[in-house]
Design an enzyme around this catalytic site. Structure first.
Site, short mmCIF file in Angstrom:
data_model
loop_
_atom_site.label_atom_id
_atom_site.label_comp_id
_atom_site.label_asym_id
_atom_site.label_seq_id
_atom_site.Cartn_x
_atom_site.Cartn_y
_atom_site.Cartn_z
N ASP A 184 0.81 -1.22 0.00
CA ASP A 184 0.00 0.00 0.00
C ASP A 184 0.84 1.26 0.00
OD1 ASP A 184 0.97 -0.44 2.55
OD2 ASP A 184 -0.95 -0.49 3.54
N ASN A 235 -7.27 -2.41 14.43
CA ASN A 235 -8.66 -2.85 14.22
C ASN A 235 -8.72 -4.05 13.29
OD1 ASN A 235 -8.02 -1.74 11.77
ND2 ASN A 235 -9.69 -0.25 11.73
N HIS A 280 -7.00 -4.31 10.44
CA HIS A 280 -6.82 -4.02 9.00
C HIS A 280 -5.53 -4.65 8.48
CE1 HIS A 280 -4.77 -0.04 10.13
NE2 HIS A 280 -3.88 -0.62 9.35
N GLU A 284 -9.63 -1.83 5.53
CA GLU A 284 -10.30 -1.69 6.81
C GLU A 284 -11.36 -2.80 6.96
OE1 GLU A 284 -9.12 0.23 8.91
OE2 GLU A 284 -8.49 2.16 8.07
C1 GLP Z 1 -0.35 0.65 8.57
C2 GLP Z 1 -0.04 -0.19 7.36
C3 GLP Z 1 -0.26 -1.67 7.62
C4 GLP Z 1 0.40 -2.07 8.92
C5 GLP Z 1 -0.19 -1.27 10.04
C6 GLP Z 1 0.35 -1.66 11.40
O1 GLP Z 1 -1.70 0.96 8.68
N1 GLP Z 1 -0.82 0.20 6.21
O2 GLP Z 1 0.23 -2.43 6.54
O3 GLP Z 1 0.22 -3.45 9.14
O4 GLP Z 1 0.09 0.10 9.79
O5 GLP Z 1 1.49 -0.92 11.73
P1 GLP Z 1 2.49 -1.29 12.89
O6 GLP Z 1 3.26 -2.48 12.42
O7 GLP Z 1 3.35 -0.09 13.05
O8 GLP Z 1 1.67 -1.60 14.08
#
Ligand code: GLP
Length: 214
Positions: A67, A133, A135, A140
């Site tokens: 993404d 959440n 995702h 989402e």
């Molecule tokens: C963002 C990314 C996700 C990732 C998430 C969790 O929203 N788009 O791909 O899994 O953050 O981030 P973290 O690993 O910092 O908790």
């Protein structure tokens, strides 16, 4: 689904890096799906170390990131292109033109991203993190299982969770381009890494809950 419980994020990173390194050793032309966020950083550190030790080479590896924020260019410090260049690509022997990330400035190209993946032979191994959440990428809860790469609106909880990386919550883009759930599930193999108490609910629902788009 195989669940591997580990002590901490360091061990999770090590275990994930062992699996990825093993797949690259078996297939030097691996098509690897990559993720951003803080979770994959220990994994990337181990992959960088393995590359420097000569245990693995990325010279023929192709990568596709999940993404990108809509509206940020690759030089923006919070863009996922910038994150990947700084935290992985600049530190390994990968060819930058074999690293693909949705283009935050050209959302109309999102529709073509799954074609690029298919042309590369499909993703062999996809690395995933998990949002608070639940995702995945920027899909989402409620995103269709049939979704391909698409433009998504970020929920308030995601904007809030990611605000720590920006100067203020208002600076967080409200939209992103994300591979869809179908794009992700098309991968031949997936490793999802989740660490930290704040992911416990999402993980327990993922492992024990009923399968749903939530
Ligand atoms: C963002 C990314 C996700 C990732 C998430 C969790 O929203 N788009 O791909 O899994 O953050 O981030 P973290 O690993 O910092 O908790």
């Amino acid at each position: 689904m195989k669940v591997i419980k580990v002590k901490n994020s360091e061990e999770a990173g090590l275990r994930a890096s062992i699996i990825i390194s093993n797949r690259i050793q078996n297939n030097p032309s691996l098509v690897l799906g990559l993720a951003t966020g803080s979770t994959p950083l220990p994994t990337y550190e181990h992959l960088i170390a393995n590359n420097r030790k000569g245990l693995i080479s990325f010279a023929n590896v192709t990568t596709f990131n999940l993404d990108e924020y809509r509206g940020l260019n690759g030089q923006h410090p919070q863009s996922y292109r910038f994150f990947m260049n700084e935290n992985l690509f600049k530190k390994i022997d990968i060819k930058l033109d074999r690293t693909f990330i949705p283009d935050g400035l050209n959302p109309s190209e999102a529709a073509n991203y799954d074609n690029l993946i298919a042309e590369a032979g499909g993703i062999d191994l996809q690395l995933l993190g998990l949002g608070l959440n639940g995702h995945i990428g920027f899909n989402e809860p409620g995103t269709s299982f049939e979704s391909l790469t698409h433009i998504v609106g970020l929920t308030d909880s995601t904007i809030e969770a990611n605000a720590r990386f920006f100067e203020s919550k208002e600076d967080v883009p409200t939209q992103a381009i994300s591979m869809g759930l179908k794009s992700i599930m098309n991968a031949k193999e997936i490793i999802l890494v989740a660490t930290g108490a704040n992911k416990a609910l999402a993980v327990s629902q993922l492992v024990k809950g009923t399968l749903s788009e939530e």
